[in-house]
Design an enzyme around this catalytic site. Structure first.
Site, short mmCIF file in Angstrom:
data_model
loop_
_atom_site.label_atom_id
_atom_site.label_comp_id
_atom_site.label_asym_id
_atom_site.label_seq_id
_atom_site.Cartn_x
_atom_site.Cartn_y
_atom_site.Cartn_z
N GLU A 35 -26.20 57.48 10.16
CA GLU A 35 -25.75 58.60 11.01
C GLU A 35 -26.54 58.55 12.32
O GLU A 35 -27.76 58.49 12.31
CB GLU A 35 -25.95 59.94 10.28
CG GLU A 35 -25.71 61.17 11.14
CD GLU A 35 -24.35 61.20 11.84
OE1 GLU A 35 -23.32 61.06 11.16
OE2 GLU A 35 -24.33 61.33 13.08
N CYS B 100 -17.33 68.90 12.10
CA CYS B 100 -16.96 70.16 11.45
C CYS B 100 -18.17 71.07 11.32
O CYS B 100 -18.14 72.24 11.71
CB CYS B 100 -16.36 69.87 10.08
SG CYS B 100 -15.88 71.37 9.20
N HIS C 45 0.85 93.02 -5.41
CA HIS C 45 1.04 94.02 -4.36
C HIS C 45 -0.27 94.75 -4.09
O HIS C 45 -0.97 95.08 -5.04
CB HIS C 45 2.10 95.04 -4.78
CG HIS C 45 2.22 96.17 -3.80
ND1 HIS C 45 2.93 96.04 -2.62
CD2 HIS C 45 1.70 97.42 -3.81
CE1 HIS C 45 2.84 97.18 -1.95
NE2 HIS C 45 2.11 98.04 -2.64
C1 LIG Z 1 -13.75 73.01 18.06
C2 LIG Z 1 -13.21 72.38 16.80
C3 LIG Z 1 -12.81 73.18 15.76
C4 LIG Z 1 -12.30 72.62 14.59
N1 LIG Z 1 -11.90 73.45 13.60
C5 LIG Z 1 -11.37 72.91 12.48
C6 LIG Z 1 -10.94 73.74 11.42
O1 LIG Z 1 -11.03 74.96 11.50
N2 LIG Z 1 -10.44 73.16 10.30
C7 LIG Z 1 -10.34 71.81 10.18
O2 LIG Z 1 -9.87 71.32 9.16
N3 LIG Z 1 -10.75 70.99 11.17
C8 LIG Z 1 -11.26 71.50 12.31
N4 LIG Z 1 -11.69 70.68 13.31
C9 LIG Z 1 -11.57 69.22 13.12
C10 LIG Z 1 -12.70 68.69 12.22
O3 LIG Z 1 -13.95 69.05 12.76
C11 LIG Z 1 -12.60 67.19 12.11
O4 LIG Z 1 -11.28 66.85 11.75
C12 LIG Z 1 -13.56 66.65 11.06
O5 LIG Z 1 -14.88 66.95 11.39
C13 LIG Z 1 -13.38 65.13 10.98
O6 LIG Z 1 -14.32 64.63 10.08
P1 LIG Z 1 -14.74 63.11 10.11
O7 LIG Z 1 -15.53 62.89 8.88
O8 LIG Z 1 -13.57 62.24 10.34
O9 LIG Z 1 -15.64 62.92 11.42
P2 LIG Z 1 -16.87 63.74 11.99
O10 LIG Z 1 -17.05 65.03 11.30
O11 LIG Z 1 -16.71 63.76 13.46
O12 LIG Z 1 -18.13 62.83 11.61
C14 LIG Z 1 -18.34 61.57 12.17
C15 LIG Z 1 -19.83 61.26 12.15
O13 LIG Z 1 -20.01 59.91 12.49
C16 LIG Z 1 -21.15 59.79 13.33
N5 LIG Z 1 -21.01 58.55 14.10
C17 LIG Z 1 -20.06 58.25 15.01
N6 LIG Z 1 -20.22 56.99 15.45
C18 LIG Z 1 -21.29 56.48 14.82
C19 LIG Z 1 -21.94 55.22 14.85
N7 LIG Z 1 -21.48 54.22 15.61
N8 LIG Z 1 -23.05 55.05 14.09
C20 LIG Z 1 -23.50 56.04 13.29
N9 LIG Z 1 -22.90 57.25 13.20
C21 LIG Z 1 -21.81 57.47 13.95
C22 LIG Z 1 -21.09 61.05 14.18
O14 LIG Z 1 -22.36 61.35 14.73
C23 LIG Z 1 -20.62 62.07 13.16
O15 LIG Z 1 -21.71 62.70 12.53
C24 LIG Z 1 -12.21 71.21 14.48
C25 LIG Z 1 -12.65 70.38 15.52
C26 LIG Z 1 -13.14 70.96 16.67
C27 LIG Z 1 -13.58 70.05 17.78
#
Ligand SMILES: Cc1cc2nc3c(=O)[nH]c(=O)nc-3n(C[C@H](O)[C@H](O)[C@H](O)COP(=O)(O)OP(=O)(O)OC[C@H]3O[C@@H](n4cnc5c(N)ncnc54)[C@H](O)[C@@H]3O)c2cc1C
Length: 459
Positions: free
Chosen positions: A34, A42, A441
């Site tokens: 990470e 999220c 209800h």
């Molecule tokens: C403002 C906002 C509100 C949201 N609200 C909702 C909601 O209410 N409900 C919902 O379902 N979704 C919501 N989402 C979307 C949700 O946050 C994402 O869909 C979800 O976090 C995706 O998860 P993920 O595991 O794919 O990636 P992420 O949670 O983005 O995790 C990816 C991780 O990989 C790490 N990383 C990236 N590149 C590298 C690398 N090269 N080397 C090492 N580490 C790396 C990053 O630092 C990060 O920690 C929201 C998004 C935003 C922006």
């Protein structure tokens, strides 16, 4: 230094940590890499902080409406943004610590902090370290798009990440982008006391939804004093003594809006540009999303992509479901497929929008005979009792197969009530099963059978 593992997980977002849990439980040695904050988008800059802030904004809204409920406050409520922010920070920090602590305590799991990039299809570089494994799982998520708007480099702008650092209420927040992320921030800051303008390039808000949904959401926001400017096809930015001038002159309306702050909420892009994917031979589409098959395997055997970076979902629950699919196929001998899942999601304005399956526009495009039912929240007892009667329930059904194709519940409790429909769609049973069920209800859900009993042909 170089080390060998059974599996490497890149990114501790929504899919990586639970996958590491399953892999280590199966006896594998796993490295989880990470580069920033455990829990990913999220937990740190997405769902959790925003929904915590939405809850504060709702409390402010209800307090202002107190007298409607016979609850009298001596003075209008005031917002202490430092405390509002501290509450959101605490919720995120607790979840982040939980994810990190869980990984560090996991037997067989090695946690490595740093930026990961491919050296070959089975070797990853993190600083000077080289990690090798026959299985690599990419869970790198995405980040906010910063569009090349004229003047963008001359102004200070906010994104969904930096806006969370505000411990003040902007005087006038201009939100560029009238979709899911932008609208949540727009309403929340309006409720905290900011003047808010939403600037949307398209002809309507959240254009992926049906027109009646877009229109109702616009009315909900405008009723709270949020200005909405759609059709802003040529947005420009320039510094102004009071903050930022957002130029929206296209054909009609005021040529410019002056805001104290501007928030960019025009979409997300995958974190795949700095991963060295070419060195592993992993292919992406033209927008950088990693191409995967129905089991989330990339074009390179031994490399999977999960979560937002594969373009097959943009939600926490789709990322988590990706983990479930990969784990089931790899460890449980199952053949689960992404294409089998039914998509549901919510927009967390207040009242929220809960959605399942197709929009009416998509259902019509399928050329099927359709039945549809719709009921305004003004005719839902629970909504009346709560004094929250904006929105509607609507459900669309395939007239021949009797399958529910799509539904929207825009209204109080819509994010929860939609699950009754989501569950039925997942079971594949005809809508009549739900129509004949006995609901509780008074709930919003109790009107779902009623709507299903009043279906009419949809032209
Ligand atoms: C403002 C906002 C509100 C949201 N609200 C909702 C909601 O209410 N409900 C919902 O379902 N979704 C919501 N989402 C979307 C949700 O946050 C994402 O869909 C979800 O976090 C995706 O998860 P993920 O595991 O794919 O990636 P992420 O949670 O983005 O995790 C990816 C991780 O990989 C790490 N990383 C990236 N590149 C590298 C690398 N090269 N080397 C090492 N580490 C790396 C990053 O630092 C990060 O920690 C929201 C998004 C935003 C922006």
């Amino acid at each position: 230094m170089s080390r060998i593992f059974d599996a490497i997980v890149i990114g501790a977002g929504q899919a990586g940590p639970p996958l590491a849990g399953r892999l280590t439980a199966a006896g594998m040695s796993v490295a989880v890499i990470e580069r920033k904050l455990f829990g990913g988008t999220c937990v740190n800059t997405g769902c959790m902080p925003t929904k915590t802030l939405v809850a504060s904004a709702y409390a402010a809204h209800l307090a202002r409406r107190g007298s409607e409920f016979g609850v009298l406050l001596d003075a209008p409520p005031r917002i202490d943004m430092v405390r509002v922010k501290a509450r959101a920070d605490a919720v995120s920090a607790s979840a982040r610590a939980g994810v990190e602590g869980g990984l560090r305590a996991m037997k067989g799991c090695t946690v490595i902090q740093g930026h990961a990039s491919f050296v070959t299809h089975e070797t990853i570089a993190v600083g000077d370290e080289r990690l090798t494994a026959p299985r690599i799982f990419i869970n790198v998520g995405g980040r906010a798009v910063v569009p090349e708007l004229p003047g963008i480099r001359s102004v200070a702008y906010l994104t969904n990440t930096t806006v969370l650092a505000l411990d003040r209420v902007p005087e006038h927040l201009v939100v560029i982008g009238g979709s899911y992320v932008g609208l949540e921030f727009a309403q929340m800051f309006r409720r905290f006391g900011a003047a808010v303008t939403v600037v949307e390039m398209g002809s309507r808000l959240i254009h992926r939804e049906d027109e009646d949904v877009s229109q109702a959401i616009r009315e909900i926001l405008e009723a709270e004093g949020i200005a909405v400017r759609t059709g802003a096809e040529c947005i420009t930015l320039a510094p102004h003594a009071k903050g930022v001038t957002v130029g929206v002159a296209c054909r009609e309306g005021d040529p410019a809006i002056v805001g104290s702050d501007v928030l960019l909420a025009v979409g997300r892009r995958p974190n795949t540009d700095d991963l060295g994917l070419d060195r592993a031979g992993v292919t992406t589409d033209s927008r950088g999303y990693i191409q995967v098959d129905d089991g989330l395997l990339t074009n390179v055997p031994g490399i999977w992509a999960l979560g937002d970076c594969n373009g097959r979902g943009a939600f926490t629950h789709t990322a988590y479901n990706d983990f479930q699919i990969v784990a089931a196929n790899l460890l449980d001998g199952e053949s689960r497929r992404v294409s089998d899942r039914v998509l549901g999601y919510a927009l967390y304005i207040d009242p929220p929008l809960g959605r399942v399956g197709m929009t009416d526009a998509e259902a019509r495009a399928g050329g099927r005979k359709l039945l549809a039912g719709k009921r305004p929240m003004t005719r839902v007892a629970r909504a009346i009792e709560k004094g929250e009667t904006q929105g509607f329930i609507k459900i669309t059904v395939d007239a021949e197969s009797k399958q529910i194709l799509g539904a929207a519940i825009l209204g109080t409790g819509g994010d929860e009530a939609i699950h009754g429909i989501l569950d039925i769609v997942n079971t594949g049973v005809p809508y009549t099963v739900l129509q004949h069920a006995m609901p509780i209800h008074p709930t919003v859900s109790e009107l779902i059978p009623t709507v299903l009993g009043e279906l009419q042909p949809l032209d």
